[in-house]
Design a protein around this motif. Structure first.
Motif, PDB file in Angstrom:
ATOM      1  N   LEU A 150      65.690   8.507  70.888  1.00 24.70           N
ATOM      2  CA  LEU A 150      66.632   8.860  69.819  1.00 24.70           C
ATOM      3  C   LEU A 150      66.713   7.753  68.774  1.00 24.70           C
ATOM      4  O   LEU A 150      66.819   8.017  67.579  1.00 24.70           O
ATOM      5  CB  LEU A 150      68.028   9.153  70.402  1.00 24.70           C
ATOM      6  CG  LEU A 150      68.105  10.410  71.283  1.00 24.70           C
ATOM      7  CD1 LEU A 150      69.514  10.636  71.789  1.00 24.70           C
ATOM      8  CD2 LEU A 150      67.620  11.661  70.559  1.00 24.70           C
ATOM      9  N   GLN A 151      66.617   6.508  69.215  1.00 22.21           N
ATOM     10  CA  GLN A 151      66.633   5.399  68.247  1.00 22.21           C
ATOM     11  C   GLN A 151      65.403   5.449  67.344  1.00 22.21           C
ATOM     12  O   GLN A 151      65.504   5.243  66.136  1.00 22.21           O
ATOM     13  CB  GLN A 151      66.654   4.053  68.973  1.00 22.21           C
ATOM     14  CG  GLN A 151      67.980   3.735  69.636  1.00 22.21           C
ATOM     15  CD  GLN A 151      67.984   2.350  70.259  1.00 22.21           C
ATOM     16  OE1 GLN A 151      66.980   1.650  70.264  1.00 22.21           O
ATOM     17  NE2 GLN A 151      69.116   1.960  70.794  1.00 22.21           N
ATOM     18  N   VAL A 152      64.244   5.739  67.945  1.00 20.85           N
ATOM     19  CA  VAL A 152      63.015   5.799  67.133  1.00 20.85           C
ATOM     20  C   VAL A 152      63.106   6.972  66.151  1.00 20.85           C
ATOM     21  O   VAL A 152      62.712   6.853  64.982  1.00 20.85           O
ATOM     22  CB  VAL A 152      61.753   5.902  68.037  1.00 20.85           C
ATOM     23  CG1 VAL A 152      60.504   6.175  67.205  1.00 20.85           C
ATOM     24  CG2 VAL A 152      61.572   4.629  68.852  1.00 20.85           C
ATOM     25  N   LEU A 153      63.670   8.083  66.604  1.00 20.22           N
ATOM     26  CA  LEU A 153      63.769   9.255  65.712  1.00 20.22           C
ATOM     27  C   LEU A 153      64.742   9.019  64.558  1.00 20.22           C
ATOM     28  O   LEU A 153      64.681   9.721  63.549  1.00 20.22           O
ATOM     29  CB  LEU A 153      64.174  10.503  66.502  1.00 20.22           C
ATOM     30  CG  LEU A 153      63.154  10.988  67.531  1.00 20.22           C
ATOM     31  CD1 LEU A 153      63.527  12.355  68.056  1.00 20.22           C
ATOM     32  CD2 LEU A 153      61.747  11.020  66.964  1.00 20.22           C
ATOM     33  N   GLU A 154      65.616   8.032  64.702  1.00 18.86           N
ATOM     34  CA  GLU A 154      66.520   7.686  63.585  1.00 18.86           C
ATOM     35  C   GLU A 154      65.744   7.066  62.427  1.00 18.86           C
ATOM     36  O   GLU A 154      66.187   7.100  61.294  1.00 18.86           O
ATOM     37  CB  GLU A 154      67.578   6.662  64.045  1.00 18.86           C
ATOM     38  CG  GLU A 154      68.688   7.251  64.895  1.00 18.86           C
ATOM     39  CD  GLU A 154      69.606   8.179  64.110  1.00 18.86           C
ATOM     40  OE1 GLU A 154      69.988   7.828  62.991  1.00 18.86           O
ATOM     41  OE2 GLU A 154      69.923   9.265  64.637  1.00 18.86           O
ATOM     42  N   ILE A 155      64.602   6.438  62.748  1.00 16.60           N
ATOM     43  CA  ILE A 155      63.938   5.646  61.703  1.00 16.60           C
ATOM     44  C   ILE A 155      62.572   6.174  61.286  1.00 16.60           C
ATOM     45  O   ILE A 155      61.953   5.610  60.401  1.00 16.60           O
ATOM     46  CB  ILE A 155      63.790   4.173  62.137  1.00 16.60           C
ATOM     47  CG1 ILE A 155      63.059   4.100  63.489  1.00 16.60           C
ATOM     48  CG2 ILE A 155      65.124   3.469  62.217  1.00 16.60           C
ATOM     49  CD1 ILE A 155      62.300   2.852  63.674  1.00 16.60           C
ATOM     50  N   THR A 156      62.082   7.214  61.932  1.00 14.79           N
ATOM     51  CA  THR A 156      60.781   7.736  61.497  1.00 14.79           C
ATOM     52  C   THR A 156      60.770   9.253  61.531  1.00 14.79           C
ATOM     53  O   THR A 156      61.475   9.879  62.326  1.00 14.79           O
ATOM     54  CB  THR A 156      59.616   7.199  62.370  1.00 14.79           C
ATOM     55  OG1 THR A 156      58.394   7.794  61.919  1.00 14.79           O
ATOM     56  CG2 THR A 156      59.794   7.517  63.842  1.00 14.79           C
ATOM     57  N   ASP A 157      59.964   9.828  60.658  1.00 19.64           N
ATOM     58  CA  ASP A 157      59.789  11.278  60.634  1.00 19.64           C
ATOM     59  C   ASP A 157      58.523  11.686  61.362  1.00 19.64           C
ATOM     60  O   ASP A 157      58.214  12.863  61.448  1.00 19.64           O
ATOM     61  CB  ASP A 157      59.658  11.779  59.185  1.00 19.64           C
ATOM     62  CG  ASP A 157      61.007  11.809  58.514  1.00 19.64           C
ATOM     63  OD1 ASP A 157      62.015  11.869  59.230  1.00 19.64           O
ATOM     64  OD2 ASP A 157      61.038  11.751  57.273  1.00 19.64           O
ATOM     65  N   ARG A 158      57.751  10.682  61.822  1.00 12.42           N
ATOM     66  CA  ARG A 158      56.465  11.038  62.424  1.00 12.42           C
ATOM     67  C   ARG A 158      56.321  10.425  63.815  1.00 12.42           C
ATOM     68  O   ARG A 158      56.030   9.232  63.949  1.00 12.42           O
ATOM     69  CB  ARG A 158      55.326  10.580  61.513  1.00 12.42           C
ATOM     70  CG  ARG A 158      55.174  11.521  60.328  1.00 12.42           C
ATOM     71  CD  ARG A 158      54.154  11.050  59.372  1.00 12.42           C
ATOM     72  NE  ARG A 158      54.557   9.786  58.774  1.00 12.42           N
ATOM     73  CZ  ARG A 158      53.850   9.132  57.875  1.00 12.42           C
ATOM     74  NH1 ARG A 158      52.688   9.585  57.507  1.00 12.42           N
ATOM     75  NH2 ARG A 158      54.286   8.017  57.350  1.00 12.42           N
ATOM     76  N   ALA A 159      56.597  11.255  64.802  1.00 18.22           N
ATOM     77  CA  ALA A 159      56.552  10.763  66.179  1.00 18.22           C
ATOM     78  C   ALA A 159      56.042  11.857  67.109  1.00 18.22           C
ATOM     79  O   ALA A 159      56.153  13.050  66.805  1.00 18.22           O
ATOM     80  CB  ALA A 159      57.942  10.315  66.609  1.00 18.22           C
ATOM     81  N   ALA A 211      49.666  12.778  62.068  1.00 18.86           N
ATOM     82  CA  ALA A 211      49.133  11.781  61.123  1.00 18.86           C
ATOM     83  C   ALA A 211      48.673  12.445  59.830  1.00 18.86           C
ATOM     84  O   ALA A 211      48.942  11.944  58.734  1.00 18.86           O
ATOM     85  CB  ALA A 211      47.963  11.025  61.763  1.00 18.86           C
ATOM     86  N   THR A 212      47.994  13.579  59.940  1.00 19.42           N
ATOM     87  CA  THR A 212      47.437  14.213  58.744  1.00 19.42           C
ATOM     88  C   THR A 212      48.466  15.091  58.023  1.00 19.42           C
ATOM     89  O   THR A 212      48.199  15.616  56.950  1.00 19.42           O
ATOM     90  CB  THR A 212      46.212  15.099  59.102  1.00 19.42           C
ATOM     91  OG1 THR A 212      46.619  16.030  60.117  1.00 19.42           O
ATOM     92  CG2 THR A 212      45.046  14.271  59.609  1.00 19.42           C
ATOM     93  N   GLY A 213      49.612  15.268  58.640  1.00 12.83           N
ATOM     94  CA  GLY A 213      50.683  16.036  57.990  1.00 12.83           C
ATOM     95  C   GLY A 213      50.609  17.525  58.257  1.00 12.83           C
ATOM     96  O   GLY A 213      51.408  18.296  57.724  1.00 12.83           O
ATOM     97  N   SER A 214      49.661  17.964  59.099  1.00 16.59           N
ATOM     98  CA  SER A 214      49.605  19.410  59.357  1.00 16.59           C
ATOM     99  C   SER A 214      50.727  19.834  60.317  1.00 16.59           C
ATOM    100  O   SER A 214      51.081  20.996  60.382  1.00 16.59           O
ATOM    101  CB  SER A 214      48.225  19.845  59.859  1.00 16.59           C
ATOM    102  OG  SER A 214      47.939  19.233  61.072  1.00 16.59           O
ATOM    103  N   TYR A 215      51.281  18.882  61.061  1.00 18.33           N
ATOM    104  CA  TYR A 215      52.482  19.158  61.862  1.00 18.33           C
ATOM    105  C   TYR A 215      53.617  18.361  61.230  1.00 18.33           C
ATOM    106  O   TYR A 215      53.556  17.137  61.118  1.00 18.33           O
ATOM    107  CB  TYR A 215      52.276  18.697  63.306  1.00 18.33           C
ATOM    108  CG  TYR A 215      53.406  19.085  64.248  1.00 18.33           C
ATOM    109  CD1 TYR A 215      53.225  20.038  65.248  1.00 18.33           C
ATOM    110  CD2 TYR A 215      54.681  18.490  64.137  1.00 18.33           C
ATOM    111  CE1 TYR A 215      54.256  20.385  66.103  1.00 18.33           C
ATOM    112  CE2 TYR A 215      55.715  18.844  64.985  1.00 18.33           C
ATOM    113  CZ  TYR A 215      55.494  19.782  65.964  1.00 18.33           C
ATOM    114  OH  TYR A 215      56.507  20.127  66.812  1.00 18.33           O
TER     115      TYR A 215
END
Ligand SMILES: Nc1nc2c(ncn2[C@@H]2O[C@H](COP(=O)(O)OP(=O)(O)OP(=O)(O)O)[C@@H](O)[C@H]2O)c(=O)[nH]1
Ligand SMILES: [Mg+2]
Length: 293
Positions: A150-159, A211-215
């Protein structure tokens, strides 16, 4: 929703019949194409001209280095006790005509911790600006591991969530509804048993797609703070952005300053904060020598 209630309806004891079924499904799947690692080229320490940077984050002893070795062909130290990886290690792989640099990080329980090993991981996750952060969690200890997720999801949109040690979870009669977990967290969730390479092809697919933005991830964020506090955070965030334009996650810094985090206050005063941009983080952090397989 607190982690305990997310967990409540995601995990359940498996009946003997279900245990038998999941074993059968696994063994029948061994020959199917999705288990094929043929599209992966392990590049070892060759990371030239990479297209994307992937970070491997997670609590200690969850199998990060095992995943790293499976993807790069390197032999990063693994073993069944926490705290083996103490500096970052880097390797490369190619998948779907894209080259990836992957960074194996020391285990960390929290992005707020102050221990030296954990700082290496924290600084890279926060300031290294990885294109994808793979969070490796122990499926037998999901509740404890969700804190960092949850902490990581606070700071990134790509996980991507790598739900590792699934073999152990099954052995202990723990079933996890990975689809429901993915839906609730808003990121791909991939069940793996990395030591046996199980699930690694699916993990690669999602790393590639994110990474490529398709998801496009829609990460679960904790509830919003009060309007007054939100205003203070946003004012402080803007000041930090003006002062340190290269610094990602200014909002996270603002939150720490408002909490009175002495380490962040000091690094702001002595200028260390300025060095925490992507390139500086990659160049300046201690790096481990690796052995090729
Ligand atoms: N049964 C089982 N064991 C695994 C799996 N993945 C990793 N392991 C084992 O778990 C232990 C920890 O793996 P590591 O890869 O060293 O874990 P780590 O997250 O890098 O650990 P730190 O660097 O100490 O944080 C090792 O003994 C691995 O062989 C898995 O999927 N199933
Ligand atoms: Mg490790």
């Amino acid at each position: 929703m607190p982690t305990r209630s997310i967990l409540f309806f995601l995990t359940a004891e498996l009946s003997d019949k279900e245990k038998k079924m999941s074993n059968t499904i696994n063994s029948n799947c061994e020959d199917c194409p999705v288990h094929n690692l043929g599209n992966l080229t392990k590049l070892g320490i060759n990371m030239s001209q990479f297209d994307f940077v992937v970070a491997l984050a997670g609590n200690p002893n969850t199998g990060k280095s095992t995943v790293f070795n499976a993807l790069t062909g390197l032999r990063q130290h693994t073993g069944n006790w926490p705290g083996k990886t103490v500096t970052r290690a880097e390797g490369g792989f190619e998948f779907g005509n894209k080259r990836f640099k992957i960074v194996d990080l020391p285990g960390t329980y929290s992005l707020l911790s102050n221990s030296t090993d954990e700082e290496v991981a924290r600084d890279f996750i926060l300031f290294g600006q990885p294109d994808v952060t793979v969070i490796v969690v122990d499926a037998t200890r999901l509740e404890r591991n969700l804190n960092l997720v949850l902490q990581v999801l606070e700071i990134t949109d790509r996980a991507v969530l790598c739900l590792n040690l699934m073999d152990e979870a099954k052995r202990n009669g723990i079933a996890i509804d990975d689809r429901q977990l993915a839906k609730q967290l808003g990121i791909p969730v991939v069940p793996t048993s990395a030591r046996q390479d199980d699930g690694i092809p699916e993990l690669l697919k999602y790393i590639y797609e994110v990474a490529t933005g398709s998801y496009v991830c829609r990460p679960y964020r904790l509830e919003k703070t009060s309007p007054l506090l939100e205003k203070a955070i946003s004012q402080l965030t803007n000041k930090i952005k003006n002062e340190f334009p290269e610094l990602p996650n200014a909002r996270w810094i603002a939150l720490r300053l408002l909490e009175g985090d002495q380490k962040i206050i000091d690094s702001l005063k002595n200028g260390e904060l300025k060095n925490l941009s992507r390139n500086n983080t990659i160049v300046s952090m201690p790096k481990q020598e690796l052995v090729t397989a």
